[in-house]
Structure formats: structure tokens, C-alpha cells
Enzyme design. Structure first.
Site, short mmCIF file in Angstrom:
data_model
loop_
_atom_site.label_atom_id
_atom_site.label_comp_id
_atom_site.label_asym_id
_atom_site.label_seq_id
_atom_site.Cartn_x
_atom_site.Cartn_y
_atom_site.Cartn_z
N SER A 1 26.74 -28.94 41.13
CA SER A 1 26.51 -27.50 40.99
C SER A 1 26.56 -26.76 42.31
CB SER A 1 25.12 -27.29 40.36
OG SER A 1 24.73 -25.94 40.41
N GLU B 1 24.57 -24.63 43.07
CA GLU B 1 23.18 -24.46 43.50
C GLU B 1 22.80 -25.45 44.60
OE1 GLU B 1 20.72 -22.28 42.59
OE2 GLU B 1 22.04 -21.14 41.27
N TYR C 1 16.15 -27.69 40.62
CA TYR C 1 17.45 -27.97 40.01
C TYR C 1 18.48 -28.33 41.08
CZ TYR C 1 21.92 -27.05 37.68
OH TYR C 1 23.20 -27.15 37.19
#
Length: 329
Positions: free
Chosen positions: A132, A134, A156
Site C-alpha cells: 500500500s 500508506e 495499517y
């Protein structure tokens, strides 16, 4: 003989699009379901007759090993896990267990089934890990590419970073064909209603139909690199067809704000977003990520992959789909 693919998270947005794509390519597709999951009541309800299923939990190594042994896939796509970032702050331990340790357990299952150790030269099952954007978090450069430094800013992002590194470690240690796709935000009419793009398009449709009056949003200036999920699953498949395993950044390379998303969605249903959007400070993240914008040059050059929908077309498609769905009950 048709190739076999095993998809974790098959009932999610990405899993449903990937299952459709692989079936269209002639694959036999298996899905991993949690023990309480009902595929007939999910995004893949229309595909159930064309799929095979096995059940497993990501905190249970034995169940994952059994799933791999039963399906005997050529390719595994690991799309399972908690994906809504704000929720991961409330469930940090579970997020780490599934999005981090779950990846390790799946890699170990592949290693055991394929009989790999430090002396082997790889072979067998090809593995895709859903990484990801992120992971970049507090960015060190913009746009971000495959070697940009990671600085995750949420449970996350931290868990995904572990999953990314352990995937590369198994590739380097055991010769496993294991790759990660560093996916930037990707949306669709199948996106969960908790995600901001779908929250906006659903609200626009509901407001148009008189079911609600206001939409509460957090930081309107927050920007993301948003693309269409149906395009991104094609990149996942392409990554497992290359002669040499390597990681890729997948994104559009363009940024758009929450404000712009609201404007397009409300215009699509014939409304002015400024009449209905309310800024709610409680919806702003504890540690907001910086400017996440992809540099997908490697994917363009090596995979021949490019997005098919513009951002405006994507949001219009989502808003129109939600209006149709809500209008027909």
C-alpha cells in the site's frame, strides 16, 4: 490445462474484480473465505457458480496451509486484511495480526507446500502481496517510486510495511516468486461505504433522492492518487506473468482533493456540494499522511500497464451507480 489462482479477500472490492478478470482469462479461481463469510451475500454473488472455495483464518497457520494444499494453485493473490485506515487505530493489534503476520503465515504455507528451503532455487507457486501507498506515509519525496523510503503513519501502514518486507525476504531467501504491488488508492462502485470516495458518492445520491440533507467530511484539502480498482487488478495479474519477480508501484500519478471529489459527485447528480457538505474536525486523522502520489513509470515500461479511466470518469461512474442502486431500492 487451465491455470489455478487462489485469492484471499475474494469477497472484497479488489477480490471481486480480480476474480472476474481471471475467469475471463480462463483461470480456475479459488477463493479463501473466513469461516463466517457467505459468498452469496457479497460482491461475488454473481460469480459463485464459477468459483471454488476453501475456508481459512489469517491467525491460523494450519488452516492457511490446508487451503493452499487443497487448491494447489499456480498463483496466490493475497488481498485479505483490514483496509480502512481510521479503523486500524481502534484495532491496532488485529490489524497487525492480519495485515502483517498473516502475510508471513501465507508465505510459510507456500514454502512448505513447495518444499522450499535456503538450498532450493525457488519454483512452484507465484505469490502476489497487496502492499500500500500508506507505507510511504510521511513522504520523503514526491512522487513515490519503488525505492522511496517508507515512513508509515498508521497501524495499517506499519503492518503493510512488514508484509512488504517479509515478502521480499522470502523472495531473496528461498528464491520464491513473490512480489508486492504498492497500490495507491483505487476505487469503484464496489468500494466500501466507509471510504471517503464512496461515502461522498453515496451521500450525493441519498441527498438527491431526499434521504439525507448533509454530508460530514474531515479535511477537504487532503489529496490522494485515486484510480479505478478494475484497472489495478489487471496490474496484479501482470506482475505474476513476468520472467523475474520484482515489485511495482501502481497509481495514476495525479492528485485530486476530497473537495474535488465532492464537487464532481454532486455535479453528477445535479447538486452543488457547497450546499450540503459540513466539515467535521472529529473526522480528521490523528496523523495525516503527506502527499501520496505515484510514479508508475516502471509499471508503464515493464508491464505495459496504464489506467483506463480518468478521475472524473471514475467519480461520475460511482455516483451514477449509487443513484441507480438507491433509486431502484
Amino acid at each position: 490445462m487451465a491455470k489455478r489462482a487462489l485469492i484471499t479477500g475474494i469477497t472484497g472490492q479488489d477480490g471481486s474484480y480480480l476474480a472476474e478478470h481471471l475467469l475471463g482469462l480462463g483461470y480456475q479461481v479459488w477463493g479463501v473465505l473466513r469461516h463466517d463469510s457467505d459468498p452469496a451475500a457479497s460482491r461475488i454473488a454473481h460469480l459463485v457458480g464459477d468459483l471454488s472455495f476453501t475456508r481459512a483464518e489469517f491467525d491460523d497457520s494450519a488452516s492457511l496451509l490446508s487451503a493452499v494444499e487443497r487448491a494447489r494453485p499456480d498463483e496466490i493473490y493475497n488481498l485479505a486484511g483490514t483496509s480502512y485506515v481510521p479503523t486500524t487505530w481502534r484495532h491496532a493489534e488485529l490489524t497487525t495480526e492480519v495485515n502483517g503476520m498473516g502475510v508471513l503465515r501465507m508465505l510459510e504455507a507456500i514454502r512448505v507446500v513447495c518444499g522450499l528451503d535456503e538450498s532450493t532455487a525457488g519454483g512452484g507457486i507465484r505469490f502476489y502481496q497487496a502492499s500500500s501507498s500508506e507505507m510511504f506515509g510521511k513522504v520523503t519525496e514526491t512522487p513515490q517510486h519503488e525505492t522511496t523510503i517508507f515512513h508509515p503513519r498508521s497501524p495499517y501502514g506499519v503492518a503493510k510495511t512488514y508484509g512488504h518486507h517479509i515478502t521480499r525476504n522470502y523472495r531473496e531467501s528461498f528464491g520464491m516468486y513473490a512480489v508486492s504491488g504498492i497500490m495507491f488508492n483505487h476505487e469503484s462502485p464496489r468500494r466500501g461505504s466507509e471510504f471517503v470516495t464512496r461515502k461522498i458518492t453515496l451521500a450525493a445520491a441519498n441527498i438527491k433522492l431526499g434521504h439525507q440533507d448533509k454530508l460530514h467530511l474531515g479535511n477537504l484539502d487532503a489529496q490522494r492518487d485515486w484510480g479505478y480498482a478494475g484497472d489495478y487488478v489487471k496490474a496484479m495479474h501482470l506482475m505474476l506473468q513476468q520472467p523475474t519477480p520484482t515489485d511495482y508501484v501502481i497509481g495514476t500519478g495525479t492528485l485530486h482533493s476530497v473537495r474535488e471529489t465532492a464537487r464532481i459527485a454532486f455535479e453528477t447528480v445535479g447538486l452543488d456540494w457547497r450546499d450540503h457538505v459540513v466539515v467535521d474536525p472529529d473526522l480528521i486523522r490523528p496523523a495525516e499522511v503527506e502527499t501520496l502520489c505515484a510514479n508508475p513509470a516502471k509499471a508503464h515500461a515493464e508491464l505495459g500497464w496504464k489506467p483506463s479511466l480518468t478521475f472524473e470518469e471514475l467519480i461520475q461512474t460511482m455516483a451514477e451507480a449509487d443513484l441507480r442502486r438507491l433509486s431502484t431500492g
